[in-house]
Structure formats: C-alpha cells, structure tokens
Write a protein that holds these residues in place. Structure first.
Motif, PDB file in Angstrom:
ATOM      1  N   LEU A 597       0.907  -1.354   0.030  1.00 34.94           N
ATOM      2  CA  LEU A 597      -0.013  -0.168  -0.038  1.00 34.94           C
ATOM      3  C   LEU A 597       0.937   1.052  -0.026  1.00 34.94           C
ATOM      4  CD1 LEU A 597      -2.610  -0.877   2.620  1.00 34.94           C
ATOM      5  CD2 LEU A 597      -2.984  -0.857   0.172  1.00 34.94           C
ATOM      6  N   LEU A 598       0.398   2.119  -0.834  1.00 35.35           N
ATOM      7  CA  LEU A 598       1.160   3.414  -0.876  1.00 35.35           C
ATOM      8  C   LEU A 598       0.157   4.803  -0.424  1.00 35.35           C
ATOM      9  CD1 LEU A 598       3.255   4.886  -3.540  1.00 35.35           C
ATOM     10  CD2 LEU A 598       1.252   5.783  -3.246  1.00 35.35           C
ATOM     11  N   PHE A 599       0.911   5.450   0.368  1.00 33.30           N
ATOM     12  CA  PHE A 599      -0.038   7.074   0.718  1.00 33.30           C
ATOM     13  C   PHE A 599       0.825   8.021   0.648  1.00 33.30           C
ATOM     14  CE2 PHE A 599      -0.723  10.488   3.713  1.00 33.30           C
ATOM     15  CZ  PHE A 599      -1.903  10.905   3.026  1.00 33.30           C
ATOM     16  N   GLY A 600       0.411   9.110   0.073  1.00 35.15           N
ATOM     17  CA  GLY A 600       1.496  10.459  -0.133  1.00 35.15           C
ATOM     18  C   GLY A 600       0.508  11.539  -0.767  1.00 35.15           C
ATOM     19  N   LEU A 616       2.885  -3.145   4.024  1.00 31.47           N
ATOM     20  CA  LEU A 616       2.365  -4.175   3.313  1.00 31.47           C
ATOM     21  C   LEU A 616       1.060  -4.447   4.011  1.00 31.47           C
ATOM     22  CD1 LEU A 616       5.133  -6.825   3.905  1.00 31.47           C
ATOM     23  CD2 LEU A 616       4.269  -5.476   1.998  1.00 31.47           C
ATOM     24  N   ALA A 617      -0.155  -4.896   2.992  1.00 29.47           N
ATOM     25  CA  ALA A 617      -1.261  -4.949   3.520  1.00 29.47           C
ATOM     26  C   ALA A 617      -1.331  -6.647   3.908  1.00 29.47           C
ATOM     27  CB  ALA A 617      -2.300  -5.015   2.221  1.00 29.47           C
ATOM     28  N   PRO A 618      -2.454  -6.768   4.785  1.00 24.79           N
ATOM     29  CA  PRO A 618      -3.607  -5.822   5.382  1.00 24.79           C
ATOM     30  C   PRO A 618      -2.771  -5.201   6.465  1.00 24.79           C
ATOM     31  CG  PRO A 618      -3.663  -8.065   6.434  1.00 24.79           C
ATOM     32  CD  PRO A 618      -2.538  -8.053   5.319  1.00 24.79           C
ATOM     33  N   SER A 659      -7.001  -1.632   1.923  1.00 23.85           N
ATOM     34  CA  SER A 659      -6.340  -2.646   2.273  1.00 23.85           C
ATOM     35  C   SER A 659      -7.038  -3.950   2.107  1.00 23.85           C
ATOM     36  CB  SER A 659      -5.809  -2.554   3.623  1.00 23.85           C
ATOM     37  OG  SER A 659      -5.313  -3.752   3.945  1.00 23.85           O
ATOM     38  N   GLN A 660      -8.333  -4.058   2.566  1.00 28.81           N
ATOM     39  CA  GLN A 660      -9.375  -4.800   2.700  1.00 28.81           C
ATOM     40  C   GLN A 660      -9.663  -5.474   1.051  1.00 28.81           C
ATOM     41  OE1 GLN A 660     -12.661  -4.644   5.192  1.00 28.81           O
ATOM     42  NE2 GLN A 660     -13.993  -6.146   3.955  1.00 28.81           N
ATOM     43  N   LEU A 661      -9.934  -4.393   0.223  1.00 31.71           N
ATOM     44  CA  LEU A 661     -10.034  -4.548  -1.223  1.00 31.71           C
ATOM     45  C   LEU A 661      -8.851  -5.516  -1.974  1.00 31.71           C
ATOM     46  CD1 LEU A 661     -11.560  -4.291  -3.774  1.00 31.71           C
ATOM     47  CD2 LEU A 661     -10.641  -1.992  -3.965  1.00 31.71           C
ATOM     48  N   VAL A 662      -7.831  -5.271  -1.782  1.00 30.54           N
ATOM     49  CA  VAL A 662      -6.672  -5.735  -2.185  1.00 30.54           C
ATOM     50  C   VAL A 662      -6.288  -7.091  -1.720  1.00 30.54           C
ATOM     51  CG1 VAL A 662      -5.936  -3.588  -3.345  1.00 30.54           C
ATOM     52  CG2 VAL A 662      -4.761  -4.443  -1.097  1.00 30.54           C
ATOM     53  N   THR A 663      -6.545  -7.088  -0.600  1.00 28.85           N
ATOM     54  CA  THR A 663      -6.414  -8.480   0.341  1.00 28.85           C
ATOM     55  C   THR A 663      -7.627  -9.543  -0.063  1.00 28.85           C
ATOM     56  OG1 THR A 663      -5.506  -7.310   2.114  1.00 28.85           O
ATOM     57  CG2 THR A 663      -6.259  -9.726   2.378  1.00 28.85           C
ATOM     58  N   ASP A 664      -8.721  -8.889  -0.456  1.00 28.83           N
ATOM     59  CA  ASP A 664      -9.802  -9.827  -0.835  1.00 28.83           C
ATOM     60  C   ASP A 664      -9.500 -10.392  -2.341  1.00 28.83           C
ATOM     61  OD1 ASP A 664     -11.179  -9.505   1.535  1.00 28.83           O
ATOM     62  OD2 ASP A 664     -12.472  -8.216   1.015  1.00 28.83           O
ATOM     63  N   PHE A 665      -9.279  -9.533  -3.065  1.00 19.74           N
ATOM     64  CA  PHE A 665      -9.012  -9.700  -4.383  1.00 19.74           C
ATOM     65  C   PHE A 665      -7.541  -9.731  -4.765  1.00 19.74           C
ATOM     66  CE2 PHE A 665     -13.160  -8.186  -4.062  1.00 19.74           C
ATOM     67  CZ  PHE A 665     -13.951  -9.047  -4.633  1.00 19.74           C
TER      68      PHE A 665
END
Length: 697
Positions: A597-600, A616-618, A659-665
């Motif tokens: 995951l990235l934020f900025g 790192l997700a989650p 995070s939940q979205l990319v972990t689910d898919f």
C-alpha cells in the motif's frame, strides 16, 4: 516449512567426495571436521581406500550418517541425493556449484534437486554453499580457512565469500557465534527456516543475516514477526539500488524485489535493518549483550569534550534522548568530580580522570531513573589505565540492568581492555556514532518486543459487486480499468463523486443536468493513462459548455493517439479543492511480499515530489495512521498557513478499506486512487486506474 534444526544436532557426518588431495575443497572440509567435531566423521569416496588415515566408504548408504556434506561434481550430485533419500538420511549440505546460478542446465538440475527433496522429505542447505558451522559441537563443515569462535549470535549469509571474511574479521575481535550457515542457492532450506530454527534455540540470543533476496516474503514476515517477540533479528539486505538489484540477481539467481517492498516487509516482520557489515555486527553484539533500555534517555560519560559532542550529535540523529539529570544525580556527581567538571549530560570527567573517577561517575549516572542506557568514551591520557577502566566498567555492569556501550578511542593500547569488556558482553567501539546507533537499535527492539498486535478492521462491503466490475477485464483486450471502475470503490465504501460515463454530447449534457452545477469532464480510455498531460480533463465546465467540451476532449484524445480505444467521457460532480489536499492512495502487488500500500501527496505532483510511504497489506488502523505521519507533506494535512486541518480519520479509513479490497482480490495487480481529495469534511476519490490479472479472478 522445512526444519533446519537437524543440521546442527548431527552426531555422524559423512563427507561425500572426501579426499586428501592438497588444495581441494573436499580435503579442506574433511580437515576442518576432523579438527574439532565431537562426533564421527565418515569419508565417502569409492575411488580410494583411506583419506587422512580413515577408511573410506563406497557410498553414503553404508555410513548410517545423520548429515551428509556433498562435494562431488554437479553431474553426480543428484545421484548422491537419491541414494541419501533411499537410505533415510534427511540432512544434506551441498557444496557443489553449477545449479541455478549457472544457466539453463543448472536451473534444470536445481529443479530436479528440489523434486528429490520433496520426494524424500530432505532438508538441504545449498547448493553452491560454503557449508555450515555449529560451535556447540565443534561442527565445522565448511572450506573456510578459519573456524568460528563460540558465542550467542547465529549468522546466515547468501554469500559464501562474505562468510569467510566475517569469520576472520570476527575472530580478531573476539566476536563469537552459535551457528553459521552459507545459504547458497536456497533450493530447499532458506532464511525462513533458519529464522524459525534459531528463534527456538535457547543458545541463540540474536539472529543475523546477509541476504540478497527473500523469495517467500509473506512467509518470512509471518515467521519473523513471531520470532522477534523473543529473539531479535537483524538483516543486511543488499541490492537496495537498481544496479545492486541487478548484481544480486546475476550473482545468485535471487529474485530482486523492490526496495520499498523490502523496507516495508522487514518493518512489518519486526526485523532490524543494518546498512553495512560493520553495523550488522555492531547491532548483533549489542542485542546479544544486554536487555533493551527501559527508557529512551542516554547518559554520556567522557574524558574528552570533542567526542562527547560527537556522541551528543549522534543522539540527536537517533530516537534516543540525552537525559536531563535530576537534582540528586547532579548533587552526587559534584561529590565525586572536580569542581571544574561538568555535572550535566554529557558528563565531562576531564582529561586527568583516572579509571576510579570514571567508575564513580558512571555509577552515579546509572542510578538516575531517567537513564535507560549509557555511553562511556575514553581517550588516552598519561593518567588513565585502559585495563583498570575496563575493570571498573565491568564492575558497574554487574550491578545494573542498564545497557551501555564503550568507546575506547585509541590504538593497540586498548586491545587488552577491549577483550576484557567483550568477554563481559560489553560492546566496544572507536566511533561514538556507532555506539549511539547500536543503542538505538536496542531501543528499537524494545518497541518490537513489546508491540501489541491488533487485527485489521473488517468493513461491511459488497464483494459481489466488486467482483462483477473486476470481471469486465475478461471482455477487454487488455487488463486495465479506469474511471469506468469507480463502482469498485463504492462497493468498498470509499466515497466517490456523483458521475456518469457517456458517449455523446447530448448524453453529457443530460448527465450534467442531473448532477447540477459545474462539472468535471474526463476522457475514458485505457490507452491514455495520464489524461491531464494531453488535455483530457476539463474542470469547472458549465452546463452550456458541456456538449462542446465533449467534442473537444474526444478530438484531443484521437489527435494524441489515433488508435486509442475511447469508451466515452466521464461527467463528474465538481469537488471543491479550496480547503482540500490532493493525496494518493494506491497498491502495487510485489512478487515476494504481496500487496504494498502507498500513501502520499497526490494529484499531478506525485511523480514530481515523490513524497510517499508504503506498508504491507493488510494494515491495522495504527499502521494506516503511521503512513500519514511518515510523509513530509503531513503538515499540509494538519492545516498549514492557517488552512483548516483535513479529515485525517477519513484518509485512515480509506487506506484500511483499500487494504481490505486488495487483500480480498489477489487479482488486483496494481491500483491508484489519484487524487483522493481530503477536506475538513471528509475524503472523496476523484479518479482510479487499476490492472487486473483475469486468470486469478
């Protein structure tokens, strides 16, 4: 997961390819084993009767060994491994090169080796390994010219040459090891197995590693995160730069992941990261020598002002703090120091200080309740005996749980004192900055050891709606989605503006009427990623301009790229940016560590300023909030120059929902929400693009 513990418990070691031919690897390994090993050494070579006076066995099946060291030509290795598997021998160290590091034939040979290991449930170090050492039994199954001395650090290295250098360097400095492993190509056993094994070993106080790559990043994180609750792990990871990553790949066949992923992965695992071999062992000796500090305060006791200032500067560069002594500490210091000495931190005991004066001052500062660690800095003087100083420091160390480091800033005159301190588990350095960094590593480990894990939040989402949107790539000629996938964010509760995708000027006008007020219009094309750069976005379009703007955007798209696929134009509610900050939230799926995951800072500036952070997700809520604190532009979120602060909680929740979205898919390979506009009243995702792997939907 395989187990590495049997490697170090062997009582009968066979050397397959044993020889007494001078200059050969087989002879060097056999000589090293015969020198110190407590168990039986069994030479295997069908071509000779005796090696170094010992009878040779024709095959490994004759030996009843519980560990085999294999040093035969690459073409014969698989036959030896097959024989070992049939004989029930479980542990092998393959010294021979010519496998995955050496081209197509070697890669095929390594794949066959892995298949044999799986067939017979074998634990294998290597191939292309220097060997292994376990000082507890005198096992030196390497061809290194110098053995390890006994200690409580265990060390693994993906470079065999580095092992030989470290053994000689560490021996000269009285640094000892419990176990040493040259990982080689890591065909079977790898860093995950040794972290787990040494984490369970009561005789290993700290795990050290030099790694060029971590193939099973997710497994490494899970294993190390559990181990580091009781045993610190320090890693020197090479290949941080693009050129370094290429060199690592060609050197050992390692798969080089991105530096950002390694940084995030090691942090999540609770692994401390060294930046040099010197720092790796500085941290290791400190972590093996004492408990973590109870406070962040550090006291400095020195007989030289300049080095004391250097130490103070280094403390300022760390997460440690220079302790402000309480009145009682200062009163007691005045009682043991000359009137001209400083009783403030750093404590200057003056250049004429004896070992006794050093000891008295150190004893006082160690009793201050805010002192969590201490640094003693001593420069040569005519009245100072380094040997007596070492004795005084050892006495102080025996009376306290406060960890400290010692800087003996001299030449050969310090050697005996340094050995005395090392034998007592007290690290010594020349440079005060090294002492501070090592104590800071010990402080960092306290945070790792004491961390409280909270499970990631789980939100009520519409997975089926999200899956339906992702499945649209199956009917496309590529695997990219853009603003036509905004519903994906809606399905996971991430706020988006009202909008529609239209394919005519009339539909655009009708959509703008339904939205009301000025709108934003964007071309929708998977072939044009940077829409702003080609004039593919118009902001603040009034109702009477919508139809003409539609035509203009389409014309610009075709002029820029005549063969671009155009799915229409998005007409979207205008988001007021007056009190907003454009941020980016995204994800890239790393081949070793998974979703990163990235934020900025977002918008058009994301690639210019590169002010981003990753996890790192989650992620948990705390990890998401830490991402906001990491970026240099954090003051913009909190209200710079009188601007109101934005809704940070909204950003934190969006990161968690993504995070939940990319972990689910797992099929989502990469995803950008840019910009995610944060205002005092909330957040809104204005644009999205993503790449999907349809084969794993």
């Amino acid at each position: 997961m395989a187990s590495a513990s049997g490697m170090f418990d062997a009582e009968r070691v066979a050397v397959v390819g044993a020889t007494d031919r001078e200059g050969s690897i087989g002879a060097a390994i056999l000589r090293n084993l015969l020198a110190d090993f407590d168990g039986d050494v069994l030479p295997v070579n069908p071509n000779v009767e005796r090696v170094f006076g010992r009878p040779c066995h024709d095959g490994i099946e004759e030996t009843d060994a519980d560990l085999a060291i294999v040093v035969v030509p690459a073409e014969v290795v698989l036959e030896v491994v097959e024989d070992a598997g049939k004989a029930g021998l479980e542990n092998l160290v393959i010294i021979t090169a010519g496998f995955g590091e050496s081209g197509d034939d070697g890669t095929t040979r390594e794949a066959e080796l892995k298949a044999l290991a799986e067939k017979y449930d074998l634990d294998i170090v290597g191939p292309n390994s220097l060997g292994i050492i376990s000082t507890s039994s005198g096992l030196n199954a390497t061809f290194a010219p110098r053995n390890a001395i006994s200690g409580r650090m265990s060390f693994m290295s993906q470079s065999g040459a580095l092992v030989t250098a470290i053994l000689e360097w560490a021996g000269d400095r009285n640094l000892g090891f419990k176990d040493v492993v040259s990982l080689g190509n890591k065909a079977v056993l790898d860093e995950v197995d040794f972290v787990e094994t040494w984490g369970d070993d009561p005789d290993t106080d700290v795990v050290l590693g030099y790694l060029e790559g971590i193939e099973s990043g997710t497994e490494f994180v899970e294993t190390a995160r559990a181990v580091t609750r009781q045993t610190p792990v320090v890693v020197l990871k090479s290949g941080r730069t693009e050129a370094g990553a290429r060199a690592a790949s060609s050197h050992t066949g390692a798969i080089a992941g991105s530096e950002a992923a390694y940084k995030a992965g090691l942090e999540k695992a609770g692994v401390l990261r060294a930046q040099s071999t010197e720092e790796l062992f500085d941290f290791g000796t400190m972590l093996a020598g004492g408990p973590p500090p109870e406070t962040d305060g550090v006291a400095v006791v020195t007989n030289a002002g300049g080095p004391g200032v250097l130490a103070t500067d280094s403390v300022g560069d760390s997460e440690l703090t220079l302790t402000a002594f309480d009145d009682e500490t200062k009163r007691r210091l005045r009682g043991v120091l000359p009137s001209t000495a400083s009783v403030h931190n750093p404590v200057d005991v003056l250049g004429d200080a004896s070992a006794d004066r050093f000891g008295d001052a150190l004893e006082v500062v160690l009793s201050d309740p805010e002192v969590g660690s201490a640094i003693v800095i001593a420069c040569p003087s005519a009245v100072l005996s380094f040997d007596r100083l070492a004795g005084a420091i050892v006495e102080c160390r025996a009376e306290t749980n406060v960890p400290f480091a010692v800087c003996l800033m001299g030449g050969s005159s310090i050697d005996a004192a340094a050995e005395t301190l090392s034998s007592a588990g007290i690290p010594t350095y020349f440079d005060p900055a090294r002492a501070v960094r090592s104590l800071d590593a010990l402080r960092s480990y306290r945070s790792i050891r004491d961390r409280v894990d909270h499970p990631p939040a789980t939100f009520d989402v519409d997975r089926e709606a999200a899956r339906a949107i992702l499945e649209r790539v199956e009917s496309k000629r590529d695997n990219r989605l853009g603003v036509e996938a905004m519903g994906l964010l809606d399905a996971y509760g991430i706020p988006t503006p009202v909008g529609e995708i239209v394919d005519s000027p009339a539909e655009a006008t009708a959509a703008a009427e339904r939205i009301g007020g000025d709108v934003v219009m964007k071309i929708v094309s998977p072939d044009i990623l940077h829409k702003t750069d080609i004039g593919g976005v118009e902001v603040g379009v009034s109702l009477d301009e919508v139809a003409d703007t539609y035509e203009t955007l389409v014309s610009r798209a075709y002029n820029y790229q005549p063969d671009a696929r155009l799915f229409g134009v998005q007409v979207q509610e205008l988001v007021d940016l007056a009190d907003g900050v454009e941020t980016i939230v995204g994800m890239n799926r790393d081949p070793q560590f998974g979703p990163l995951l990235l934020f900025g800072l977002g918008g058009v500036f994301v690639e210019i300023f590169d002010d981003t952070t990753v996890r790192l997700a989650p992620v948990t809520e705390r990890e998401a909030r830490d991402m906001l604190n990491d970026v240099d532009s954090a003051p913009l979120l909190r209200g710079a120059r009188g601007s109101p602060p934005v809704d940070e909680a909204g950003i934190v929740e969006t990161i968690q929902r993504l995070s939940q979205l990319v972990t689910d898919f797992p099929a989502i390979v990469e995803l950008d929400i840019n910009p995610l506009v944060a205002t005092p009243d909330g957040v809104v995702a204005v644009d999205i693009r993503l790449t999907v792997d349809p084969e794993i939907l």
